[in-house]
Design a protein around this motif. Structure first.
Motif, PDB file in Angstrom:
ATOM      1  N   LEU A  62      -2.973   2.663  18.856  1.00 28.34           N
ATOM      2  CA  LEU A  62      -2.718   3.239  17.531  1.00 28.34           C
ATOM      3  C   LEU A  62      -4.016   3.456  16.762  1.00 28.34           C
ATOM      4  N   LEU A  63      -4.960   2.536  16.901  1.00 28.18           N
ATOM      5  CA  LEU A  63      -6.279   2.712  16.274  1.00 28.18           C
ATOM      6  C   LEU A  63      -6.977   3.936  16.846  1.00 28.18           C
ATOM      7  N   GLY A  64      -6.926   4.078  18.154  1.00 29.68           N
ATOM      8  CA  GLY A  64      -7.577   5.202  18.819  1.00 29.68           C
ATOM      9  C   GLY A  64      -6.987   6.549  18.451  1.00 29.68           C
ATOM     10  N   GLN A  65      -5.704   6.560  18.138  1.00 27.47           N
ATOM     11  CA  GLN A  65      -5.035   7.810  17.764  1.00 27.47           C
ATOM     12  C   GLN A  65      -5.133   8.106  16.267  1.00 27.47           C
ATOM     13  N   GLY A  66      -5.612   7.139  15.496  1.00 26.28           N
ATOM     14  CA  GLY A  66      -5.746   7.348  14.053  1.00 26.28           C
ATOM     15  C   GLY A  66      -4.491   7.032  13.263  1.00 26.28           C
ATOM     16  N   TRP A  67      -3.527   6.327  13.857  1.00 26.52           N
ATOM     17  CA  TRP A  67      -2.277   5.997  13.167  1.00 26.52           C
ATOM     18  C   TRP A  67      -2.283   4.578  12.630  1.00 26.52           C
ATOM     19  N   ASN A  72      -9.509  -8.821   8.648  1.00 29.90           N
ATOM     20  CA  ASN A  72      -9.037  -8.890  10.027  1.00 29.90           C
ATOM     21  C   ASN A  72      -7.553  -8.534  10.124  1.00 29.90           C
ATOM     22  N   ALA A  73      -7.198  -7.387   9.570  1.00 29.69           N
ATOM     23  CA  ALA A  73      -5.802  -6.969   9.538  1.00 29.69           C
ATOM     24  C   ALA A  73      -5.697  -5.470   9.816  1.00 29.69           C
ATOM     25  N   HIS A  74      -4.496  -5.041  10.185  1.00 25.35           N
ATOM     26  CA  HIS A  74      -4.231  -3.643  10.530  1.00 25.35           C
ATOM     27  C   HIS A  74      -3.301  -3.024   9.504  1.00 25.35           C
ATOM     28  N   LEU A  75      -3.460  -1.731   9.304  1.00 25.04           N
ATOM     29  CA  LEU A  75      -2.677  -1.000   8.321  1.00 25.04           C
ATOM     30  C   LEU A  75      -2.236   0.329   8.923  1.00 25.04           C
ATOM     31  N   TYR A  76      -0.998   0.708   8.685  1.00 24.28           N
ATOM     32  CA  TYR A  76      -0.452   1.986   9.156  1.00 24.28           C
ATOM     33  C   TYR A  76      -1.112   3.152   8.422  1.00 24.28           C
ATOM     34  N   VAL A  77      -1.413   4.204   9.165  1.00 29.18           N
ATOM     35  CA  VAL A  77      -1.954   5.443   8.601  1.00 29.18           C
ATOM     36  C   VAL A  77      -1.025   6.573   9.042  1.00 29.18           C
ATOM     37  N   PRO A  78      -0.324   7.211   8.108  1.00 30.44           N
ATOM     38  CA  PRO A  78       0.608   8.279   8.481  1.00 30.44           C
ATOM     39  C   PRO A  78      -0.109   9.437   9.172  1.00 30.44           C
ATOM     40  N   PRO A  79       0.556  10.074  10.138  1.00 25.15           N
ATOM     41  CA  PRO A  79      -0.058  11.233  10.798  1.00 25.15           C
ATOM     42  C   PRO A  79      -0.332  12.327   9.772  1.00 25.15           C
ATOM     43  N   GLY A  80      -1.481  12.956   9.925  1.00 23.90           N
ATOM     44  CA  GLY A  80      -1.844  14.037   9.010  1.00 23.90           C
ATOM     45  C   GLY A  80      -2.520  13.548   7.741  1.00 23.90           C
ATOM     46  N   GLN A  92       5.688   2.199  19.839  1.00 28.12           N
ATOM     47  CA  GLN A  92       6.551   2.617  18.741  1.00 28.12           C
ATOM     48  C   GLN A  92       6.946   1.415  17.885  1.00 28.12           C
ATOM     49  N   ARG A  93       7.286   0.300  18.526  1.00 25.17           N
ATOM     50  CA  ARG A  93       7.707  -0.889  17.783  1.00 25.17           C
ATOM     51  C   ARG A  93       6.564  -1.421  16.916  1.00 25.17           C
ATOM     52  N   VAL A  94       5.360  -1.493  17.463  1.00 25.92           N
ATOM     53  CA  VAL A  94       4.210  -1.987  16.701  1.00 25.92           C
ATOM     54  C   VAL A  94       3.918  -1.042  15.538  1.00 25.92           C
ATOM     55  N   LEU A  95       3.972   0.245  15.784  1.00 29.44           N
ATOM     56  CA  LEU A  95       3.746   1.210  14.706  1.00 29.44           C
ATOM     57  C   LEU A  95       4.810   1.063  13.628  1.00 29.44           C
ATOM     58  N   GLN A  96       6.063   0.868  14.045  1.00 28.26           N
ATOM     59  CA  GLN A  96       7.158   0.706  13.085  1.00 28.26           C
ATOM     60  C   GLN A  96       6.958  -0.549  12.239  1.00 28.26           C
ATOM     61  N   VAL A  97       6.516  -1.630  12.869  1.00 31.66           N
ATOM     62  CA  VAL A  97       6.258  -2.877  12.141  1.00 31.66           C
ATOM     63  C   VAL A  97       5.187  -2.649  11.075  1.00 31.66           C
ATOM     64  N   LEU A  98       4.090  -2.004  11.446  1.00 31.07           N
ATOM     65  CA  LEU A  98       3.019  -1.736  10.483  1.00 31.07           C
ATOM     66  C   LEU A  98       3.505  -0.837   9.346  1.00 31.07           C
ATOM     67  N   ALA A  99       4.248   0.206   9.699  1.00 32.28           N
ATOM     68  CA  ALA A  99       4.728   1.147   8.691  1.00 32.28           C
ATOM     69  C   ALA A  99       5.723   0.487   7.743  1.00 32.28           C
ATOM     70  N   ASP A 100       6.624  -0.316   8.291  1.00 33.48           N
ATOM     71  CA  ASP A 100       7.625  -0.976   7.453  1.00 33.48           C
ATOM     72  C   ASP A 100       7.002  -2.017   6.534  1.00 33.48           C
ATOM     73  N   ALA A 101       5.946  -2.666   6.996  1.00 31.41           N
ATOM     74  CA  ALA A 101       5.316  -3.731   6.208  1.00 31.41           C
ATOM     75  C   ALA A 101       4.721  -3.184   4.918  1.00 31.41           C
ATOM     76  N   GLY A 102       4.020  -2.066   5.019  1.00 30.20           N
ATOM     77  CA  GLY A 102       3.372  -1.507   3.834  1.00 30.20           C
ATOM     78  C   GLY A 102       2.208  -2.332   3.329  1.00 30.20           C
ATOM     79  N   VAL A 103       1.844  -3.369   4.068  1.00 29.97           N
ATOM     80  CA  VAL A 103       0.698  -4.215   3.726  1.00 29.97           C
ATOM     81  C   VAL A 103      -0.119  -4.417   4.990  1.00 29.97           C
ATOM     82  N   VAL A 156       0.875  -1.160   0.000  1.00 23.72           N
ATOM     83  CA  VAL A 156       0.000   0.000   0.000  1.00 23.72           C
ATOM     84  C   VAL A 156       0.915   1.214   0.000  1.00 23.72           C
ATOM     85  N   HIS A 157       0.652   2.188  -0.843  1.00 30.41           N
ATOM     86  CA  HIS A 157       1.516   3.364  -0.884  1.00 30.41           C
ATOM     87  C   HIS A 157       1.279   4.216   0.358  1.00 30.41           C
TER      88      HIS A 157
END
Length: 168
Positions: free
Chosen positions: A85-90, A98-106, A44-55, A15-16
């Motif tokens: 992270l879901l509660g913060q919108g990230w 049934n999966a999670h995806l990173y959402v960049p701030p802003g 931070q680690r969980v957010l980094q994992v989601l962001a690095d995965a891109g899927v 996902v871009h």
């Protein structure tokens, strides 16, 4: 006998999304501080994992990745970090897979996720007008939405193309 659910499929289209580094990470730290939250090492680690995965990733796939650097990480700590992270919108939870995806701030809070039921690829459509109308209608009825995204399940063009006969 406990068995763990299988991890997310390894070969999915990415996902871009902009990576989580430098300014993005500092933005999140600043927002946590402003909101009165602690941005723990696990969050931070969980957010980094989601962001690095891109899927999109299932929670147990996130746990598996976290355990590469923190072998004793408990499932509950990863679930709590995902909830934060879901509660913060990230992060967003895609219910259909049934999966999670990173959402960049802003990022635009109003978007539509097009989720392929076959290959689990996800396309993000920002500013989808249908989402705006649904949100407005929800507010008119007095309903307070917890999420501003819409998820649509179906089949992507790639999967549909693989079903079509060649040369037609």
């Amino acid at each position: 006998m406990h068995s763990t659910p299988p991890p997310s499929p390894p070969a999915r289209p990415r996902v871009h999304a902009e990576p989580l580094a430098g300014d993005g990470l500092q933005t999140i730290r600043t927002l946590c501080e402003q909101r009165g939250f602690v941005f723990t090492a696990m969050r931070q680690r969980v957010l980094q994992v989601l962001a690095d995965a891109g899927v999109p990733m299932k929670a147990y796939a996130v746990l598996e990745e976290v355990r590469r650097t923190q072998p004793n990480a408990a499932p509950t700590s990863v679930y709590r970090a995902l909830d934060f992270l879901l509660g913060q919108g990230w992060a967003v939870r895609l219910n259909s897979i049934n999966a999670h995806l990173y959402v960049p701030p802003g990022s635009s809070a109003r978007c539509t996720y097009l989720v392929c039921e076959e290959c689990c690829s996800v396309q993000v459509v920002h500013g989808a007008e249908t989402g705006v109308n649904w949100m407005d209608q929800a507010r008119i009825t007095g309903f307070v939405p917890a999420s501003h995204s819409v998820e649509i399940s179906g089949r992507c063009a790639g999967c549909r193309m693989s079903d079509s006969p060649r040369g037609t």
